[in-house]
Scaffold this active site. Structure first.
Site, PDB file in Angstrom:
ATOM      1  N   LYS A   1       0.287 -10.628   7.507  1.00 58.01           N
ATOM      2  CA  LYS A   1       0.513  -9.198   7.767  1.00 58.01           C
ATOM      3  C   LYS A   1      -0.840  -8.637   8.181  1.00 58.01           C
ATOM      4  O   LYS A   1      -1.725  -8.432   7.349  1.00 58.01           O
ATOM      5  CB  LYS A   1       1.044  -8.491   6.525  1.00 58.01           C
TER       6      LYS A   1
ATOM      7  N   SER B   1       4.666   1.623   7.522  1.00 58.03           N
ATOM      8  CA  SER B   1       5.293   2.740   6.796  1.00 58.03           C
ATOM      9  C   SER B   1       6.159   3.591   7.713  1.00 58.03           C
ATOM     10  O   SER B   1       7.170   4.154   7.272  1.00 58.03           O
ATOM     11  CB  SER B   1       4.215   3.610   6.155  1.00 58.03           C
TER      12      SER B   1
ATOM     13  N   ASP C   1       0.991   0.624  13.247  1.00 53.33           N
ATOM     14  CA  ASP C   1       2.236   0.977  13.927  1.00 53.33           C
ATOM     15  C   ASP C   1       2.034   1.562  15.318  1.00 53.33           C
ATOM     16  O   ASP C   1       2.786   1.247  16.246  1.00 53.33           O
ATOM     17  CB  ASP C   1       3.027   1.975  13.074  1.00 53.33           C
ATOM     18  N   GLU C   2       1.012   2.404  15.473  1.00 48.23           N
ATOM     19  CA  GLU C   2       0.806   3.087  16.750  1.00 48.23           C
ATOM     20  C   GLU C   2       0.246   2.162  17.828  1.00 48.23           C
ATOM     21  O   GLU C   2       0.137   2.563  18.996  1.00 48.23           O
ATOM     22  CB  GLU C   2      -0.118   4.306  16.574  1.00 48.23           C
TER      23      GLU C   2
ATOM     24  N   THR D   1       0.832  -1.205   0.000  1.00 45.33           N
ATOM     25  CA  THR D   1       0.000   0.000   0.000  1.00 45.33           C
ATOM     26  C   THR D   1       0.865   1.254   0.000  1.00 45.33           C
ATOM     27  O   THR D   1       0.681   2.156  -0.821  1.00 45.33           O
ATOM     28  CB  THR D   1      -0.913  -0.005   1.240  1.00 45.33           C
TER      29      THR D   1
ATOM     30  N   GLY E   1       0.371  -4.624  11.654  1.00 44.25           N
ATOM     31  CA  GLY E   1       0.510  -3.544  10.686  1.00 44.25           C
ATOM     32  C   GLY E   1      -0.098  -2.215  11.078  1.00 44.25           C
ATOM     33  O   GLY E   1      -0.261  -1.338  10.221  1.00 44.25           O
TER      34      GLY E   1
ATOM     35  N   SER F   1      -3.052  -5.901   9.210  1.00 48.96           N
ATOM     36  CA  SER F   1      -3.183  -4.441   9.233  1.00 48.96           C
ATOM     37  C   SER F   1      -4.621  -4.048   9.553  1.00 48.96           C
ATOM     38  O   SER F   1      -5.356  -3.525   8.717  1.00 48.96           O
ATOM     39  CB  SER F   1      -2.737  -3.847   7.893  1.00 48.96           C
TER      40      SER F   1
ATOM     41  N   TYR G   1      -1.791 -10.773   3.255  1.00 53.09           N
ATOM     42  CA  TYR G   1      -1.838  -9.355   3.614  1.00 53.09           C
ATOM     43  C   TYR G   1      -3.280  -9.000   3.951  1.00 53.09           C
ATOM     44  O   TYR G   1      -4.115  -8.827   3.065  1.00 53.09           O
ATOM     45  CB  TYR G   1      -1.302  -8.531   2.436  1.00 53.09           C
TER      46      TYR G   1
END
Length: 417
Positions: free
Chosen positions: A281, A326, A309-310, A159, A307, A283, A251
């Site tokens: 993965k 990312s 991140d925070e 992405t 996936g 997300s 994904y």
């Protein structure tokens, strides 16, 4: 009088019987001849295996990939070694030909690869000002991730990399460049090969295996939303079958695909039907679904790469084995330090790192945040021109760049070691 078809079938049967007889005679002689030493007999058998494999490859060039794999593997099993064990002990030129033919990594077997873990940077795709892919800076990008961010795993053409906005040829060129420039530097180069078209995804998967990628990932095709679980597993299985020698990762990103099938629902089908399945993965913020996946992974048979991140620390506490995102393009060191603290059992320190990265991410989101903004941030922090995103995405605004510059300067001065 025999028809043409019957005559053809008869000749085929005669040919098979004659070939089987020659093989049995050869193997019988090699095993029973008393004057031959064990080493000599072994050499004869391995030589025959290589010869049989080469013949199988030559005869099977017109077959479908799965049929070719069965044909070559059957030839190799004459002497009872596994594909990778046999390939490591015979002629290296034949080895590489056989391995590539079967879709196997020419440098190492799947069993020999170390498990993917830690942080994986979802890479952006460098572009020129006029929107063409810019391969010339990939080498610099690799060095920046390793030296400045401590990141040695990458997820290409996903992405963040605008994979579905690129042509098939562009995706292949980028994959080749990342594999080439990352050789002996990066630990893992995962190529995302998902596409709306099954033939396109299969072609990308086959290409990734041929160039020596360390794994492939596939997103759910998302134009048609009413997809059944079994049909989606069949799609994924079809793509994975084109790269039978390298790990396959699903994904899972329902906020973008709109596909509502949970990762947990798909696990049984993928584990049972995709021999190369090695992980997800994940997300999504659905920690209930994620927790069920963790429970399914009670023996650690696959990896769970988070996936979002925070929320990484929360996922680690639940059982995540790594992360793809990312922000690891510019917060790699901070997240590596968080993973290290968590592994040592220092939850208080791990929380400090997570809160620190959350503060940065929250600031960027408040300014308006997406793929274009990520490219601008990486450009400013690394000094490597990543260019604009491809239409229909718009470039990051001048206001965004002006607002984030001070924050990026503070990141440059941070020490997370």
């Amino acid at each position: 009088m025999l028809s043409n078809v019957s005559f053809f079938l008869l000749k085929q049967q005669q040919s098979r019987l004659a070939r089987r007889s020659r093989q049995q005679n050869f193997l019988g002689w090699a095993r029973l001849r008393p004057a031959a030493t064990r080493k000599y007999r072994k050499g004869l058998l391995l030589g025959f295996a290589a010869h049989a494999c080469t013949q199988a490859l030559n005869r099977a060039s017109h077959m479908h990939t799965s049929a070719k794999s069965r044909c070559a593997d059957t030839a190799l099993q004459v002497v009872g070694f596994s594909c990778c064990e046999r390939a490591s002990r015979t002629d290296p030129v034949r080895n590489q030909r056989a391995l590539l033919f079967l879709g196997l990594h020419p440098n190492r077997s799947m069993a020999a690869q170390k498990k993917l873990q830690g942080v994986v940077a979802a890479t952006v795709t460098p572009m020129t000002p006029d929107g063409e892919i810019n391969l010339s800076v990939i080498g610099q990008y690799v060095d920046y991730l390793i030296s400045e961010q401590g990141v040695k795993n990458v997820f290409v053409n996903g992405t963040t990399g605008e994979g579905l906005s690129l042509s098939v040829q562009e995706r292949k060129q980028l994959a080749e460049e990342w594999v080439t420039k990352g050789k002996d530097k990066l630990d893992y180069v995962i190529i995302h090969v998902g596409a709306l078209s099954l033939p396109e995804a299969k072609g990308l998967a086959k290409h990734a295996a041929e160039i020596g990628a360390d794994g492939i990932a596939v997103i759910a095709p998302s134009f048609f939303k009413q997809v059944k679980k079994d049909a989606l597993v069949a799609f994924l299985r079809g793509v994975a079958s084109e790269a039978p020698g390298i790990p396959f990762y699903y994904y899972h990103i329902p906020p973008l695909t709109g596909i509502k099938i949970t990762a947990y629902e798909l696990l049984n089908g993928m584990i049972e039907q995709i021999p190369t399945f090695k992980g997800v993965k994940f997300s999504d913020k659905d920690l209930l679904d994620f927790g069920q996946c963790v429970k399914k992974n009670d023996r650690g048979q696959f990896v769970l790469l988070y996936g979002v991140d925070e929320q990484l620390l929360a996922a680690l506490a639940m059982g995540a084995t790594g992360a793809v995102g990312s922000t690891y393009n510019y917060l790699g060191k901070a997240n590596n330090s968080m993973l290290e603290a968590f592994a040592k059992g220092d939850l208080s320190l791990a929380q400090k790192y997570q809160c620190s990265t959350q503060e940065v991410i929250s600031f960027f989101i408040a300014q308006g945040f997406g793929v274009a903004e990520t490219k601008a941030i990486v450009t400013l922090l690394s000094g490597i021109p990543m260019g604009p995103p491809r239409l229909p995405l718009s470039s990051a605004s001048e206001e965004f760049i002006a607002n984030v510059k001070p924050k990026l300067e503070s990141l440059k001065n941070c020490c997370y070691s």
